[in-house]
Enzyme design. Structure first.
Site, short mmCIF file in Angstrom:
data_model
loop_
_atom_site.label_atom_id
_atom_site.label_comp_id
_atom_site.label_asym_id
_atom_site.label_seq_id
_atom_site.Cartn_x
_atom_site.Cartn_y
_atom_site.Cartn_z
N SER A 167 0.73 -1.35 0.11
CA SER A 167 -0.08 0.10 0.04
C SER A 167 0.83 1.46 -0.12
O SER A 167 2.21 1.18 0.39
CB SER A 167 -0.88 0.04 1.21
OG SER A 167 -1.58 1.32 1.61
N TYR A 212 -1.49 -0.35 10.49
CA TYR A 212 -1.61 -0.69 9.01
C TYR A 212 -0.45 -0.24 8.36
O TYR A 212 -0.01 -1.21 7.47
CB TYR A 212 -3.02 -0.32 8.37
CG TYR A 212 -3.37 -0.45 7.14
CD1 TYR A 212 -4.07 -1.53 6.68
CD2 TYR A 212 -2.95 0.56 6.21
CE1 TYR A 212 -4.40 -1.93 5.49
CE2 TYR A 212 -3.48 0.07 4.78
CZ TYR A 212 -3.99 -1.05 4.27
OH TYR A 212 -4.22 -1.32 3.40
N1 LIG Z 1 -8.97 -0.71 -0.99
C1 LIG Z 1 -7.92 -0.06 -0.94
O1 LIG Z 1 -8.22 1.24 -0.92
C2 LIG Z 1 -6.43 -0.60 -0.70
C3 LIG Z 1 -5.40 0.43 -0.86
C4 LIG Z 1 -4.14 -0.11 -0.58
C5 LIG Z 1 -3.85 -1.48 -0.30
N2 LIG Z 1 -4.92 -2.10 -0.09
C6 LIG Z 1 -4.86 -3.64 0.09
O2 LIG Z 1 -5.37 -4.64 -0.66
C7 LIG Z 1 -5.64 -5.65 -0.37
C8 LIG Z 1 -7.11 -6.06 -0.68
O3 LIG Z 1 -8.05 -5.01 -0.13
P1 LIG Z 1 -9.48 -4.89 -0.51
O4 LIG Z 1 -9.75 -3.59 -0.08
O5 LIG Z 1 -9.99 -5.65 -1.86
O6 LIG Z 1 -9.94 -5.84 0.81
P2 LIG Z 1 -11.61 -6.35 0.79
O7 LIG Z 1 -12.44 -5.54 0.11
O8 LIG Z 1 -11.78 -6.26 2.38
O9 LIG Z 1 -11.33 -7.79 0.66
C9 LIG Z 1 -10.61 -8.33 1.49
C10 LIG Z 1 -10.54 -10.07 1.11
O10 LIG Z 1 -9.80 -10.74 1.91
C11 LIG Z 1 -10.45 -11.84 2.55
N3 LIG Z 1 -9.84 -12.15 3.89
C12 LIG Z 1 -9.78 -10.88 4.90
N4 LIG Z 1 -8.99 -11.52 5.92
C13 LIG Z 1 -8.77 -12.74 5.69
C14 LIG Z 1 -8.27 -13.90 6.47
N5 LIG Z 1 -7.72 -13.76 7.81
N6 LIG Z 1 -7.98 -15.15 5.87
C15 LIG Z 1 -8.47 -15.11 4.66
N7 LIG Z 1 -9.10 -14.24 3.91
C16 LIG Z 1 -9.28 -13.30 4.58
C17 LIG Z 1 -11.79 -11.55 2.41
O11 LIG Z 1 -12.95 -12.54 2.72
P3 LIG Z 1 -13.40 -12.90 4.05
O12 LIG Z 1 -13.68 -11.76 4.65
O13 LIG Z 1 -14.59 -14.08 3.54
O14 LIG Z 1 -12.34 -13.81 4.69
C18 LIG Z 1 -12.16 -10.91 1.07
O15 LIG Z 1 -11.98 -11.79 0.02
C19 LIG Z 1 -5.38 -5.63 1.15
O16 LIG Z 1 -4.26 -6.19 1.65
C20 LIG Z 1 -5.43 -4.11 1.54
O17 LIG Z 1 -4.79 -3.74 2.62
C21 LIG Z 1 -6.41 -1.91 -0.31
#
Ligand SMILES: NC(=O)c1ccc[n+]([C@@H]2O[C@H](COP(=O)([O-])OP(=O)(O)OC[C@H]3O[C@@H](n4cnc5c(N)ncnc54)[C@H](OP(=O)(O)O)[C@@H]3O)[C@@H](O)[C@H]2O)c1
Length: 245
Positions: free
Chosen positions: A136, A149
């Site tokens: 990130s 984070y």
């Molecule tokens: N969105 C942003 O703006 C952004 C920016 C920078 C970086 N990121 C990074 O990108 C990645 C994805 O983010 P996102 O925004 O797509 O997140 P999200 O919408 O919350 O999706 C997270 C996914 O991970 C799964 N998950 C969460 N905890 C888990 C665990 N302990 N074991 C197995 N699966 C798990 C969730 O399914 P379940 O809940 O069913 O397990 C879901 O499929 C993360 O690393 C986040 O930090 C996101």
């Protein structure tokens, strides 16, 4: 060289929502066999129904735990690409964090990457494969998303550099992708606040937030053989955020 992932087997963690789901779709479109992991059986079933692909395998596991990681490792017979996408956040000021918050964020964001990646070493060495981890921009500069984070994301970037050097001799590449705000379930809450959204857009030269597909495209590039001389890198997918701090 070919611009595809034909005959590759990829494991995508957190593959049911947001960025992970976009990576699963992108990889399937590029011809890969994909194993998507998440905790929630309902969202895994929904993904199966939506994508209807016989190249997609679903696995329920909690990757913040050793047991969950063992479940995943035990299910693998081959692996070309590991995408460490799982991540979560709890937004608080430093003095307000509880011990449990630290454990949840560190185990989900960082322990999962460390433990799963090292347990995949022999499979990745055998396939001359690669790892792409979702870090990130919070691992590069200050963002109001909380210190824990940001710490975990900075650690993923350094993990990528260190292990890229250590595993280069084994023919395994590691790279990271660092998004700025992307519209996903994780950020839906904060981005729904008009003042917060306006602040994010004002800090972004491209004057918008990103789409999960725009992160997935960068991940796919690193994962392909086309990126065969690229390792240890961290690519910001951020609409120009980190070049205009
Ligand atoms: N969105 C942003 O703006 C952004 C920016 C920078 C970086 N990121 C990074 O990108 C990645 C994805 O983010 P996102 O925004 O797509 O997140 P999200 O919408 O919350 O999706 C997270 C996914 O991970 C799964 N998950 C969460 N905890 C888990 C665990 N302990 N074991 C197995 N699966 C798990 C969730 O399914 P379940 O809940 O069913 O397990 C879901 O499929 C993360 O690393 C986040 O930090 C996101």
């Amino acid at each position: 060289m070919t611009w595809n992932l034909e005959n590759k087997t990829a494991l995508v963690t957190g593959g049911t929502k947001g960025i992970g789901k976009a990576i699963v779709v992108e990889f399937l479109n590029l011809g890969a066999n994909v194993i998507a992991v998440a905790r929630g059986q309902e969202s895994l079933d929904a993904l199966k129904n939506e994508l209807k692909s016989d190249k997609l395998t679903l696995l329920s596991a909690d990757l913040s735990t050793k047991e969950g990681i063992k479940t995943v490792i035990d299910s693998l017979t081959t692996l070309d690409i590991l995408v460490n996408n799982v991540g979560t956040n709890i937004r608080k000021r430093m003095v307000d964090f509880e011990d449990q918050d630290f454990d949840t964020i560190v185990n989900t964001n960082l322990f999962s990457v460390y433990e799963l990646t090292r347990k995949c070493h022999s499979l990745l060495k055998a396939s001359q494969g690669n790892v792409v981890s979702i870090a990130s921009v919070t691992g590069i500069t200050h963002v109001k998303s909380g210190v824990i984070y940001g710490m975990t994301k900075a650690a993923i970037i350094q993990f990528t550099r260190n292990i890229a050097v250590e595993w280069a001799a084994d023919g395994i590449r590691l790279n990271a992708v660092s998004p700025w705000y992307i519209q996903t379930p994780l950020t839906a809450g904060v981005l729904a606040n008009p003042d917060f959204y306006a602040e994010v857009v004002a800090r972004t030269p491209m004057r918008r937030v990103g789409l999960p597909e725009e992160v997935a495209a960068a991940v796919a590039f690193f994962a392909m053989n086309n990126a065969s001389f690229i390792t240890g890198q961290n690519l910001a997918v951020d609409g120009g955020f980190t070049i205009k701090l």
